[in-house]
Structure formats: C-alpha cells, structure tokens
Write a protein that holds these residues in place. Structure first.
Motif, PDB file in Angstrom:
ATOM      1  N   LYS A  18       0.962  -1.257   0.173  1.00  0.00           N
ATOM      2  CA  LYS A  18      -0.010   0.067  -0.015  1.00  0.00           C
ATOM      3  C   LYS A  18       0.704   1.372   0.258  1.00  0.00           C
ATOM      4  O   LYS A  18       0.549   2.432  -0.393  1.00  0.00           O
ATOM      5  CB  LYS A  18      -0.911  -0.070   1.062  1.00  0.00           C
ATOM      6  CG  LYS A  18      -0.188   0.249   2.585  1.00  0.00           C
ATOM      7  CD  LYS A  18      -1.030   0.045   3.696  1.00  0.00           C
ATOM      8  CE  LYS A  18      -0.559  -0.032   4.924  1.00  0.00           C
ATOM      9  NZ  LYS A  18      -1.391   0.165   5.878  1.00  0.00           N
ATOM     10  N   LEU A  19       2.093   1.235   0.419  1.00  0.00           N
ATOM     11  CA  LEU A  19       2.717   2.437   0.329  1.00  0.00           C
ATOM     12  C   LEU A  19       3.898   2.536  -0.851  1.00  0.00           C
ATOM     13  O   LEU A  19       4.581   3.511  -0.887  1.00  0.00           O
ATOM     14  CB  LEU A  19       3.913   2.405   1.511  1.00  0.00           C
ATOM     15  CG  LEU A  19       3.404   2.606   3.091  1.00  0.00           C
ATOM     16  CD1 LEU A  19       4.487   2.530   4.147  1.00  0.00           C
ATOM     17  CD2 LEU A  19       2.717   3.860   3.124  1.00  0.00           C
ATOM     18  N   GLY A  20       3.848   1.582  -1.734  1.00  0.00           N
ATOM     19  CA  GLY A  20       4.537   1.674  -2.887  1.00  0.00           C
ATOM     20  C   GLY A  20       5.965   1.026  -2.879  1.00  0.00           C
ATOM     21  O   GLY A  20       6.340   1.262  -1.625  1.00  0.00           O
ATOM     22  N   PHE A  21       6.600   0.680  -3.670  1.00  0.00           N
ATOM     23  CA  PHE A  21       8.071   0.154  -3.686  1.00  0.00           C
ATOM     24  C   PHE A  21       8.100  -0.985  -2.536  1.00  0.00           C
ATOM     25  O   PHE A  21       8.788  -0.962  -1.594  1.00  0.00           O
ATOM     26  CB  PHE A  21       8.998   1.009  -3.445  1.00  0.00           C
ATOM     27  CG  PHE A  21       9.165   2.084  -4.255  1.00  0.00           C
ATOM     28  CD1 PHE A  21       9.391   2.086  -5.752  1.00  0.00           C
ATOM     29  CD2 PHE A  21       8.832   3.557  -3.810  1.00  0.00           C
ATOM     30  CE1 PHE A  21       9.399   3.164  -6.365  1.00  0.00           C
ATOM     31  CE2 PHE A  21       8.849   4.693  -4.626  1.00  0.00           C
ATOM     32  CZ  PHE A  21       9.279   4.383  -6.010  1.00  0.00           C
ATOM     33  N   PRO A  22       7.116  -1.988  -2.704  1.00  0.00           N
ATOM     34  CA  PRO A  22       6.869  -3.025  -1.524  1.00  0.00           C
ATOM     35  C   PRO A  22       8.301  -4.188  -1.594  1.00  0.00           C
ATOM     36  O   PRO A  22       9.004  -4.016  -2.585  1.00  0.00           O
ATOM     37  CB  PRO A  22       5.847  -3.986  -2.064  1.00  0.00           C
ATOM     38  CG  PRO A  22       5.720  -3.612  -3.380  1.00  0.00           C
ATOM     39  CD  PRO A  22       5.927  -2.385  -3.781  1.00  0.00           C
ATOM     40  N   GLY A  23       8.475  -4.461  -0.401  1.00  0.00           N
ATOM     41  CA  GLY A  23       9.804  -5.596  -0.076  1.00  0.00           C
ATOM     42  C   GLY A  23      10.689  -4.551   0.531  1.00  0.00           C
ATOM     43  O   GLY A  23      10.249  -3.533   1.093  1.00  0.00           O
ATOM     44  N   TYR A  24      11.751  -5.258   0.818  1.00  0.00           N
ATOM     45  CA  TYR A  24      12.797  -4.554   1.581  1.00  0.00           C
ATOM     46  C   TYR A  24      13.570  -3.352   0.867  1.00  0.00           C
ATOM     47  O   TYR A  24      13.789  -3.364   0.052  1.00  0.00           O
ATOM     48  CB  TYR A  24      13.809  -5.610   2.373  1.00  0.00           C
ATOM     49  CG  TYR A  24      13.263  -6.551   3.218  1.00  0.00           C
ATOM     50  CD1 TYR A  24      13.522  -6.051   4.627  1.00  0.00           C
ATOM     51  CD2 TYR A  24      12.736  -7.733   2.872  1.00  0.00           C
ATOM     52  CE1 TYR A  24      12.642  -7.113   5.542  1.00  0.00           C
ATOM     53  CE2 TYR A  24      11.728  -8.418   3.734  1.00  0.00           C
ATOM     54  CZ  TYR A  24      11.984  -8.178   5.262  1.00  0.00           C
ATOM     55  OH  TYR A  24      11.248  -8.679   5.977  1.00  0.00           O
ATOM     56  N   ILE A  25      13.855  -2.343   1.754  1.00  0.00           N
ATOM     57  CA  ILE A  25      14.315  -1.229   1.118  1.00  0.00           C
ATOM     58  C   ILE A  25      15.159  -0.531   2.269  1.00  0.00           C
ATOM     59  O   ILE A  25      14.550  -0.603   3.718  1.00  0.00           O
ATOM     60  CB  ILE A  25      13.475  -0.222   0.439  1.00  0.00           C
ATOM     61  CG1 ILE A  25      13.854   0.833  -0.313  1.00  0.00           C
ATOM     62  CG2 ILE A  25      12.133   0.057   1.523  1.00  0.00           C
ATOM     63  CD1 ILE A  25      12.903   1.577  -0.941  1.00  0.00           C
ATOM     64  N   ALA A  26      16.107   0.495   2.107  1.00  0.00           N
ATOM     65  CA  ALA A  26      16.656   1.494   3.228  1.00  0.00           C
ATOM     66  C   ALA A  26      15.845   2.486   3.179  1.00  0.00           C
ATOM     67  O   ALA A  26      15.100   2.955   2.647  1.00  0.00           O
ATOM     68  CB  ALA A  26      18.144   1.657   2.480  1.00  0.00           C
TER      69      ALA A  26
END
Length: 158
Positions: A18-26
């Motif tokens: 729902k926040l966009g750019f799903p998955g692991y990120i810094a």
C-alpha cells in the motif's frame, strides 16, 4: 536514501504494498524545501527508524528520466556508519529488520534497489542514470559509473 550499517548488518524496512515500492528497502524519502539533501536523508532516517545517524558518507546518485513526461527523478544515496537511539516499535513505513549484509540480497526487494545495494559497500562513489519509456516499461539507455579510489569504471548502453 540512507543505508544504516552496524558492523556486518544493515537496517532495512519491509514496505507494504500500500505504500509503494514493496519489499525490503533502506530508509529514505523526499527532501523538504529548503533543507539540504544530506539533512533530508538524516531527517528521513530519524522519522522512519527513530535512529539519529552520526557518521554519514555520500555514496552516489541514481537517476531515472522519462523523456515523454519530461520527468527526472534523482536519488542521493548515503551510508551511515554510526547512530544513537533505538529503532521505533511501530515504524510508519514498514517493519524494521537488522539483516546481515551478505544475506540481504536474498530478501524480496525491488530490482532497482537490489542493483544499487552492493554499491553502498564499495570504495568510492557511484552514478547511475536510466532513461526509460513508462508506457512500454522499457529502458532506453543506461549509464553506470563507479568512481572508486584510483579507478574509474564506465558502462554506457543503449
């Protein structure tokens, strides 16, 4: 974007769909006018993780251009190697997880972040530029440069 490193681990967030750019990120986000780019990175880390970063190193630039829209999206990348405080119990952008650097690429993450991830830990700085067509989701041109200590590597593809 700011990668937070603690020894052999980095702090990543698992962003929900729902926040966009799903998955692991810094951690990272937009710079508020008129704050500097680096102060924006420091603020975003504090807001998203609760940590106050101390030692911060500029690692490189990643840009995406879409000619039909006249759009240029630039990401300034930093590495923080010391910090104060504790991570938030209820972070606003997604669950926070300390991950071994060598294991991080096994986690689900966006391709653009996976491509950028190892560059945070190499000497020197990097510059990546991608020109793409949003309608066809096709990369039209890419330039990747690594400005390491005593070296210069350049890839320019069309």
């Amino acid at each position: 974007m700011c990668m937070v490193q603690d020894g052999t681990k980095v702090l990543l967030m698992n962003r929900p769909d729902k926040l966009g750019f799903p998955g692991y990120i810094a951690p990272g986000g937009k710079v508020d006018f008129p704050e500097s780019i680096v102060n924006g990175a420091i603020r975003e880390v504090r807001e998203e993780t609760g940590l106050i970063i101390k030692d911060i190193i500029y690692k490189g630039l990643d840009e995406f251009c879409e000619p039909e829209k006249g759009l240029r999206y630039m990401v300034f990348n930093y590495l923080a190697t010391s910090f104060e405080g504790d991570i938030l119990e209820n972070p606003p952008e997604g669950e926070l997880l300390w991950v071994e650097i060598e294991e991080a690429l096994k986690l689900p993450m966006q391709d653009w972040f996976k491509r950028r991830f190892p560059l945070f830990f190499e000497q020197g700085t990097f510059e990546m530029s991608f020109v793409w067509n949003e309608k066809s989701n096709e990369t039209l041109e890419k330039t990747i440069k690594n400005y390491g200590v005593g070296q210069f590597n350049h890839i320019n593809e069309q």
